[in-house]
Design an enzyme around this catalytic site. Structure first.
Site, short mmCIF file in Angstrom:
data_model
loop_
_atom_site.label_atom_id
_atom_site.label_comp_id
_atom_site.label_asym_id
_atom_site.label_seq_id
_atom_site.Cartn_x
_atom_site.Cartn_y
_atom_site.Cartn_z
N ARG A 43 0.78 -1.30 0.04
CA ARG A 43 0.04 0.08 0.10
C ARG A 43 0.87 1.13 0.08
O ARG A 43 2.23 1.07 0.25
CB ARG A 43 -0.67 0.03 1.31
CG ARG A 43 -1.80 -1.10 1.32
CD ARG A 43 -2.66 -1.09 2.57
NE ARG A 43 -3.24 -2.62 2.45
CZ ARG A 43 -2.72 -3.78 2.85
NH1 ARG A 43 -1.14 -3.88 3.27
NH2 ARG A 43 -3.01 -4.76 2.64
N GLN A 97 4.21 -10.91 8.92
CA GLN A 97 3.41 -10.74 7.83
C GLN A 97 3.92 -10.93 6.47
O GLN A 97 3.24 -11.06 5.47
CB GLN A 97 2.61 -9.80 7.72
CG GLN A 97 1.68 -9.48 9.14
CD GLN A 97 1.34 -7.74 9.39
OE1 GLN A 97 0.20 -7.66 8.96
NE2 GLN A 97 1.92 -7.01 9.90
N HIS A 144 1.33 -15.29 6.54
CA HIS A 144 0.87 -15.25 5.09
C HIS A 144 1.75 -15.93 4.19
O HIS A 144 1.64 -16.10 2.99
CB HIS A 144 0.92 -13.75 4.68
CG HIS A 144 0.09 -12.71 5.39
ND1 HIS A 144 0.26 -11.66 5.53
CD2 HIS A 144 -1.09 -13.17 6.22
CE1 HIS A 144 -0.63 -10.87 6.25
NE2 HIS A 144 -1.62 -11.95 6.91
N SER A 160 4.83 -2.30 10.55
CA SER A 160 3.67 -2.53 9.98
C SER A 160 2.61 -1.61 10.34
O SER A 160 2.56 -0.89 11.09
CB SER A 160 3.06 -4.00 10.86
OG SER A 160 1.70 -4.30 10.60
P1 NAD Z 1 1.71 -2.18 4.98
O1 NAD Z 1 2.31 -2.03 3.76
O2 NAD Z 1 0.47 -2.06 5.33
O3 NAD Z 1 2.61 -1.15 5.99
C1 NAD Z 1 3.91 -1.05 5.97
C2 NAD Z 1 4.33 -0.03 7.05
O4 NAD Z 1 5.66 -0.05 7.10
C3 NAD Z 1 3.80 1.47 6.78
O5 NAD Z 1 3.09 1.85 7.82
C4 NAD Z 1 5.29 2.13 6.54
O6 NAD Z 1 5.04 3.43 7.28
C5 NAD Z 1 6.27 1.49 7.35
N1 NAD Z 1 7.23 1.38 6.71
C6 NAD Z 1 7.86 1.48 5.43
N2 NAD Z 1 9.39 1.55 5.53
C7 NAD Z 1 9.64 1.19 6.76
C8 NAD Z 1 11.01 1.34 7.30
N3 NAD Z 1 12.14 1.35 6.65
N4 NAD Z 1 10.93 1.15 8.76
C9 NAD Z 1 10.14 1.17 9.67
N5 NAD Z 1 8.73 1.06 9.01
C10 NAD Z 1 8.58 1.25 7.49
O7 NAD Z 1 2.35 -3.74 5.58
P2 NAD Z 1 1.74 -4.57 6.72
O8 NAD Z 1 1.45 -3.79 7.67
O9 NAD Z 1 2.79 -5.85 6.54
O10 NAD Z 1 0.74 -4.85 5.70
C11 NAD Z 1 0.44 -6.40 5.62
C12 NAD Z 1 0.32 -6.84 4.25
O11 NAD Z 1 1.56 -6.40 3.42
C13 NAD Z 1 0.67 -8.26 4.43
O12 NAD Z 1 -0.35 -8.72 3.90
C14 NAD Z 1 1.83 -8.82 4.00
O13 NAD Z 1 1.82 -10.06 3.45
C15 NAD Z 1 2.00 -7.85 2.99
N6 NAD Z 1 3.31 -7.65 2.27
C16 NAD Z 1 4.64 -8.40 2.65
C17 NAD Z 1 5.64 -7.84 1.96
C18 NAD Z 1 6.94 -8.72 2.13
O14 NAD Z 1 6.98 -9.93 2.20
N7 NAD Z 1 8.08 -8.26 2.08
C19 NAD Z 1 5.78 -7.00 1.14
C20 NAD Z 1 4.66 -6.22 0.80
C21 NAD Z 1 3.56 -6.56 1.45
#
Ligand code: NAD
Length: 248
Positions: free
Chosen positions: A36, A102, A120, A192
């Site tokens: 997102r 997640q 997930h 998160s």
């Molecule tokens: P999200 O995208 O909703 O939120 C990520 C959060 O991380 C944001 O609020 C942002 O402010 C914060 N952020 C970004 N860079 C950062 C950093 N360097 N340090 C600290 N904070 C930082 O992600 P979420 O909460 O994990 O949402 C859940 C969904 O996203 C899950 O369904 C998950 O499976 C999925 N997801 C996973 C991956 C992966 O495997 N790396 C990648 C993208 C999304």
């Protein structure tokens, strides 16, 4: 913020059963974007097409093209960053009870973390939708070059071992996560947005069972108000500092 980092360090020093709850923000510094927000994957790829189980069952070609062009090269290139490595250090100090993630990128395990609960699933694992035979990500990628979409020896179509939209979380993983949230003395959220449920309810469970709640996230979350410590900075910076300080 410096004061908050020092406070978090003190809480960690007094904790022996930390649960880390990680999200996409932990892996941005490894080159994996969040879904997102600005630059997020879902701004370019509609999740109702690329990540929905009903769509995948009708026409898996969208997912597999996404895997071939975007996911595979991104995951192959990604390496654990300083935040993942700092969490492994905390584990070596005997502080970490469980890591609940997640993320589907497998970077915690690649960094050397044990006891990871993957809510997930993991995009490095695949299985056949017909006979359940397991395939690695590299196997899936090789097959893909010969047969699109890739199929198992039995003829079934392969799918990633991740939770698609429209599918429930694996109950065994969710139960382990809830159990860990009830047992911990510190619930540490890292990267998160805490908006995806039921995962985002875990910090509330932990608080109800008397754990402290710390949130390290760049942007605000809906649970900031109930956090004992809130640090709006990059995960790698905060966790590296914590490790330096707990080592000293
Ligand atoms: P999200 O995208 O909703 O939120 C990520 C959060 O991380 C944001 O609020 C942002 O402010 C914060 N952020 C970004 N860079 C950062 C950093 N360097 N340090 C600290 N904070 C930082 O992600 P979420 O909460 O994990 O949402 C859940 C969904 O996203 C899950 O369904 C998950 O499976 C999925 N997801 C996973 C991956 C992966 O495997 N790396 C990648 C993208 C999304």
């Amino acid at each position: 913020m410096r004061k908050e980092i020092t406070r978090l360090k003190k809480i960690i020093k007094n904790s022996n059963k930390i649960v880390v709850f990680s999200g996409a923000g932990l892996s941005t510094e490894s080159g994996i974007p969040t879904y997102r927000g600005a630059g997020g994957l879902w701004t370019k790829y509609d999740p109702s097409i690329y990540a929905n189980i009903n769509y995948f069952q009708q026409d898996p070609s969208y997912y597999w093209r996404f895997f071939q062009e975007i996911r595979y090269p991104m995951i192959k290139k990604a390496k654990p960053n300083n935040a993942h490595l700092a969490l492994v250090q905390l584990e070596k100090q005997g502080k970490i009870y469980r890591v609940i993630t997640q993320n589907i990128d497998g970077l915690h395990q690649l960094a050397g973390q044990s006891h990871v609960i993957e809510l997930h699933g993991n995009t490095r694992r695949f299985f056949c939708m017909n006979c359940s035979k397991n395939y690695s990500m590299d196997d899936a990628y090789s097959l893909l070059k010969k047969l699109f979409p890739p199929r198992c020896v039995c003829g079934g179509i392969l799918r990633p071992d991740t939770v698609f939209f429209g599918e429930p979380l694996k109950s065994s993983e969710l139960e382990r996560a809830v159990h860990s949230a009830k047992k911990c003395d510190l619930f540490l959220v890292v990267g998160s947005s805490l908006v995806v449920t039921p995962a985002a309810e875990l910090p509330i469970v932990a608080k109800r069972y008397n754990a402290k709640l710390a949130i390290v996230n760049i942007d605000p979350t809906p649970l900031d108000e109930i956090a004992d410590i809130l640090i709006n900075e990059k995960a790698s910076k905060v966790l590296s500092e914590i490790i330096e300080k707990t080592n000293s």
